[in-house]
Design an enzyme around this catalytic site. Structure first.
Site, PDB file in Angstrom:
ATOM      1  N   LYS A  76       0.848  -1.190   0.000  1.00 49.60           N
ATOM      2  CA  LYS A  76       0.000   0.000   0.000  1.00 49.60           C
ATOM      3  C   LYS A  76       0.887   1.245   0.000  1.00 49.60           C
ATOM      4  O   LYS A  76       1.934   1.258   0.664  1.00 49.60           O
ATOM      5  CB  LYS A  76      -0.887  -0.042   1.251  1.00 49.60           C
ATOM      6  CG  LYS A  76      -1.984   1.013   1.306  1.00 49.60           C
ATOM      7  CD  LYS A  76      -2.837   0.827   2.566  1.00 49.60           C
ATOM      8  CE  LYS A  76      -3.957   1.834   2.672  1.00 49.60           C
ATOM      9  NZ  LYS A  76      -4.788   1.619   3.882  1.00 49.60           N
ATOM     10  N   SER A 166      -9.558   1.229   3.212  1.00 46.69           N
ATOM     11  CA  SER A 166      -8.834   2.037   2.256  1.00 46.69           C
ATOM     12  C   SER A 166      -7.736   1.284   1.502  1.00 46.69           C
ATOM     13  O   SER A 166      -7.180   1.818   0.550  1.00 46.69           O
ATOM     14  CB  SER A 166      -8.180   3.218   2.993  1.00 46.69           C
ATOM     15  OG  SER A 166      -7.259   2.744   3.960  1.00 46.69           O
ATOM     16  N   SER A 190      -9.534  -1.099   7.435  1.00 47.96           N
ATOM     17  CA  SER A 190      -9.037  -0.781   6.093  1.00 47.96           C
ATOM     18  C   SER A 190      -8.358  -1.934   5.360  1.00 47.96           C
ATOM     19  O   SER A 190      -8.183  -1.855   4.150  1.00 47.96           O
ATOM     20  CB  SER A 190      -8.073   0.400   6.159  1.00 47.96           C
ATOM     21  OG  SER A 190      -8.788   1.607   6.142  1.00 47.96           O
TER      22      SER A 190
END
Lengths: 521, 551
Positions: A76, A166, A190
């Site tokens: 990420k 996310s 997330s």
């Protein structure tokens, strides 16, 4: 080859059935094929090929480093990577290249894993759809699966569904077979949320078990690096490689066990599974509820004790989280002033004016909104009323869990999300804050208490989209939790259908009609 | 000075503003009544100053409070900056054990209660040399609380009376230092140097127990000596290792405290006393004119000797404190027995172990000197005030076996005077050629053995020259230098006889006076002889010769 598990492909690499470079190239090809998903912000082709070549040398010399040597992975874009752009999907950091790597990334490098790229996300991890980043929304690979299209008569171009967030880019990367594992971050769900919506295994370990050093924070007291893989067993391998004390993160705890690998077969006959009654929340989709019941019954039939439990303060988790999160965001974001790094506005009438326009230009509405709220909560006259109260509620939520686990419950079984993935056009009807409040409702309490939790895909919904169930365990019982999760995985038969291949195969057919996604920055 | 005039104008504007425009009517009336009652009932002569201090002491540690970068004063800009110090995203603080030990040791020396558990907090404000946008400090529960600093003033007509005072220490908190901003006004640019960013500070908060600049100065001096004795802070105010802010107000004894002004930008103890006394007088003047003292931050201007309003928004600033989430509570243990199992002793901060390492503190040292050597209390102050001088004094005593009360005069007056004149510190750690000598080699007690006849009398010039030569040519023995440079005492009896004769011959009046019994005049003749010999005549010999010639 790409749909193999880490364990399988690792064996293939050692036995020379495929070379690390070949594997790396296949993943790079797959990234190109699935480019329209917008899962990656940057693809680190050069680094990947270099690291693969190094792994290949080790393989040839017969000295591989471990189960992750030569394994392609994605990270990420809020984990720092030395010499590689790290943007947090924000204009603020669009040209930022950190001079160091996050501890968890470094550990993967040290294991010989091969970095494919940095994945897309909500800006600074604030969101639950991976739709609110400067690089545009991430598309859920399942939008292109035959079943989804046929069940809904969907047009992939307009009816595609979100990945959740996310860490949507990381979940999409693993689901679309461009990486065997991906790192996400999990503050309120997330990692687990997109894991559930993209049909992959998503582990949020015990707070402190994985170092946060180099993870650009959302909320320091709840952030945990998350692990996304296609099997529970793989997640355990990665956890084993990443866990443990880090001198650079004072909140880390010692490794749980040197041997994190799971047994082939899990035995759940003597465990007690708690079903929290408060998780029958409004808005819980029928399909998801049915899956929850089905798996609870499976436990029961296997001989596990399934009991209803109560977590009375869970209902306050979201509002409490909202305050605590905004507070830490306001504080953590104060460093982005355009002086040392990141975006700097050309406005130079005064230092204050430069700060103001830098921050206005650099952050999106969601980030700015949270900064404003957080600073409001921190004002002297508000602190007791909001922050102190929220801390107390947080403690009560954590105590709920403790009471349940002390009463003999081994794991809690809950849905991971209220429903399967929403269409982007529906999802974007609501604002980020409303969405986050809805989407995090089942995942968020575990962060409040710092507990390990894992989302496991169990079935496809009537719409042909994955449904995930969540298991929550007591602190530092990550291995036990994964053992139970593995039993669920083996019992539900989700993997046996090889859904990923189907999704990816059908996606490949569609790629020609997809307009290329321009970067939005 | 124009700035001051503006300042005074501004002040009056504020007063008018308060009285006639901004206040709601009731407040206005109250205020007026207060002022009237003040004017009617108070005796302005009775207003006294109240002073509290906030002292930032840089911890003398190799590395910073939360990062591994070295601490250094004059390194090139931004050369001592870690990723954490520059607040790169994703970096986390890691507490420096040495800094915690320094704070605990300081707390013990100041009779504080050391909190077994303390916390770190974030204090937010935007400033260019605070890269994270917040400072990590200890707001809720600091490492040490409720201490006391005993200090003494020399009072009385001859300033030889020792007056003991106490100031309460409210707390000692650990916190990060900021970087430095350097403004280029010509190009309207600001440069940031982060070398200092993140250096460990102890903020010591002293209660408003002092009443004037002299007291505050004495308290700070005592604190400085204590910190230096402990080695927890080098205490050099000019280098910013110790920074003092003074909270000053005035009131009538027995009445509630007045509105206070905070005076900043004070970089020496002398200025501290001046700034406080100026500020007390300024406030008294305002009240006597019927004005109102503003709660504000003022800067001391050492050129004009005045304090000037900084007109910042300090008063309106809300620091939005919150707990620092990246640092667990700071735990210190009472003793090794209280360590929980599994804790590495080397990683733990153990209070009793630190207490054992406490050195002799200045107050104790002074008492001991007075007691064991029979010297005057004011001399004990002089000795302790100069780093290394006590050790030196004691070495001289050992080496010369002289009467302490004789040596003390030479050490505190002659020697110290010379050193000050030459700007040579007694302690020369930083430039010491032998590396670790506390006392410059030129002052070795062995030199004194050779030199004692001179030093116990008045041969200043020769001594100074020997100092200088020793300084220039290290390693050379004192005697060798004395010979080489002809710096030794003029002890040739014939030569001295002829000089003395010359002086006696040319000063018949003085000789008469001596012969008539005014023996003091002999000193004048001795001075003249010393002048002839450039101060190198053996005074014992000269006196004997002159006495002989004038009898």
């Amino acid at each position: 080859m790409l749909s193999l598990t880490i364990r399988e492909v690792s064996l293939a690499l050692r036995e020379g059935r495929i070379s690390p470079t070949e594997l790396c190239r296949k993943c790079l090809d797959q990234i190109r094929t699935t480019q329209h998903l917008n899962a990656y912000i940057s693809v680190t082709e050069e680094t990947a090929l270099r690291q693969a070549a190094e792994a290949e040398t080790r393989m040839r010399q017969g000295v591989p480093r471990g189960p992750l040597d030569g394994i392609p992975f994605a990270v990420k874009d809020n984990f720092c990577t030395e010499g590689i752009q790290t943007t947090c999907a924000s204009r603020m950091l669009k040209d930022y290249t950190p001079p160091y790597s996050a501890t968890v990334v470094q550990k993967l490098f040290d294991q010989g894993a091969v970095l494919m790229g940095k994945t897309n996300m909500d800006e600074f991890a604030m969101g639950s759809g991976s739709t609110d980043g400067a690089y545009g929304p991430v598309r859920n690979p399942w939008s292109y699966a035959t079943f989804y299209r046929e069940a809904n008569g969907a047009e992939p171009d307009s009816d595609w569904v979100v990945t959740g967030g996310s860490s949507g880019g990381s979940a999409a990367a693993v689901a679309s077979l461009t990486s065997f594992l991906a790192l996400g971050s999990d503050t309120g769900g997330s990692t687990r949320n997109p894991g559930a919506l993209c049909g992959v295994v998503a582990l949020k370990p015990t707070y402190g078990l994985l170092s946060r050093h180099g993870l650009i924070p959302l909320m320091n007291s709840m952030d945990v690096p998350g692990i996304l893989t296609r099997t529970v067993h793989d997640a355990a391998i990665v956890l084993g490689a990443l866990q443990g004390l880090d001198r650079k993160d004072s909140t880390t705890i010692p490794p749980l066990s040197t041997q994190m690998e799971l047994p082939e077969k899990s035995d759940v006959r003597n465990i007690c599974v708690g079903i929290p009654k408060e998780y029958h929340a409004p808005g819980l989709q029928e399909d998801t509820l049915a899956e929850w019941r089905r798996v609870a019954d499976m436990f029961d039939r296997e001989g596990a004790r399934v009991v209803q439990v109560s977590l009375p303060h869970t209902q306050y988790s979201i509002v409490c989280y909202h305050i605590l999160c905004c507070v830490e965001v306001a504080s953590n974001m104060a460093r982005f002033d355009g002086l040392e790094y990141g975006h700097r506005s050309p406005v130079a009438t005064s230092t204050e004016a430069m700060y103001a326009s830098t921050r206005h230009e650099g952050f999106n509405d969601v980030v700015r909104g949270r900064i404003l709220s957080g600073n409001y909560f921190l004002l002297k006259q508000n602190f007791e009323h909001y922050f102190t109260k929220a801390q107390k509620v947080r403690r009560m939520i954590a105590d709920d869990f403790k009471r349940v686990f002390d009463s003999g419950v081994d794991v809690l079984l809950t849905p991971s999300t209220l429903a399967d993935a929403a269409r982007y056009c529906d999802f974007s009807q609501e604002d980020n804050r409303t969405r986050s409040a809805q989407e995090d409702v089942f995942t968020q309490p575990a962060n409040m208490a710092g507990l390990p939790a894992v989302s496991v895909p169990t079935a496809l919904s009537k719409r042909g989209l994955p449904i995930g169930l969540q298991l929550i365990g007591p602190a530092q019982q990550d291995k036990m939790l994964l053992t139970v999760a593995q039993w669920v995985e083996q019992s539900v038969g989700f993997l046996a259908h090889n859904h990923y291949e189907d999704a990816v195969m059908s996606m490949n057919k569609w790629r020609s009609v997809d307009a290329p996604l321009g970067f939005h920055v | 000075m124009p700035a001051i005039e503006t300042e005074i104008c501004h002040f009056f504007n504020c007063v008018l503003y308060l009285f006639f425009s901004s206040c709601p009517q009731s407040t206005c009336v109250h205020l007026l009544m207060d002022v009237l009652s003040f004017l009617l009932h108070s005796d302005p002569q009775r207003l006294v100053g109240v002073v509290g201090l906030e002292i930032h002491a840089q911890i003398n540690s190799k590395t910073k409070l939360f990062s591994g970068s070295p601490v250094g004063f004059s390194a090139p800009p931004n050369s001592l900056v870690s990723f954490f110090d520059a607040s790169l995203p994703g970096t986390l603080p890691v507490l420096n054990k040495r800094c915690v030990e320094a704070a605990v040791m300081t707390g013990l020396a100041l009779k504080c209660t050391v909190n077994k558990k303390s916390f770190f907090d974030r204090k937010h404000y935007f400033y260019a040399d605070l890269p994270a946008g917040f400072q990590i400090t200890q707001q809720r529960q600091p490492i040490a609380v409720d201490g006391a600093l005993l200090y003494s003033l020399l009072g009385g007509k001859k300033r030889n009376q020792v007056i003991q005072k106490t100031v309460r220490i409210k707390q000692i908190q650990l916190e990060q230092d900021s970087g430095k901003s350097l403004h280029d006004d010509l190009r309207s640019q600001t440069f940031i140097d982060l070398n200092r960013a993140g250096v460990g500070l102890m903020e010591l908060v002293m209660e408003p127990d002092m009443s004037c600049g002299e007291e505050a100065a004495a308290a700070v001096r005592e604190l400085q000596l204590i910190l230096q004795a402990l080695g927890t802070c080098q205490g050099n105010m000019a280098e910013g290792q110790m920074r003092v802010d003074a909270n000053v107000s005035v009131h009538e004894p027995g009445e509630p405290l007045g509105v206070r002004a905070e005076v900043k930008n004070i970089n020496s103890i002398r200025y501290l006393a001046k700034a406080i006394d100026f500020e007390i007088q300024r406030q008294i003047d305002i009240l006597q004119r019927g004005g109102v003292v503003l709660k504000e931050t003022r800067a001391y201007d050492s050129k004009s000797g005045e304090t000037i309003s900084m007109r910042d928004k300090e008063g309106l600033q809300d620091y939005r404190f919150m707990p620092e989430p990246n640092l667990p509570p700071l735990i210190v243990y009472t003793d090794n027995a209280s360590l929980p199992p599994g804790i590495d002793v080397r990683q733990a901060v153990v209070v009793e172990a630190i207490r054992k390492r406490l050195p002799e503190l200045p107050g104790v040292k002074r008492d001991r000197l007075v007691r064991s050597y029979g010297i005057l209390p004011e001399h004990s102050f002089t000795l302790v005030n100069e780093e290394g001088l006590v050790e030196y004094f004691e070495e001289v005593l050992k080496a010369t076996a002289k009467e302490p009360r004789k040596v003390i005069g030479w050490v505190t007056n002659d020697l110290l005077g010379h050193l000050k004149e030459q700007n040579i510190p007694v302690s020369q750690r930083s430039v010491s050629r032998t590396g670790n000598a506390i006392i410059p080699s030129c002052l070795s007690p062995r030199l004194l053995l050779v030199y004692v006849p001179a030093v116990t009398h008045t041969s200043h010039v020769g001594l100074t020259q020997v100092f200088q030569e020793m300084w220039r040519s290290p390693g050379k023995a004192a005697q060798q230098l004395i010979q080489e440079k002809d710096l030794g005492l003029v002890a040739d009896t014939n030569q001295l006889h002829s000089i003395c004769q010359k002086v006696v011959d040319s000063h018949p009046h003085e000789v008469d006076a001596i012969r008539n019994g005014n023996k003091k005049v002999l000193n004048k003749l001795m001075g003249l002889v010393q002048k002839e010999t450039k101060g190198r005549a053996d005074p014992v010999l000269v006196r004997a010769i002159l006495q002989d010639k004038t009898s």
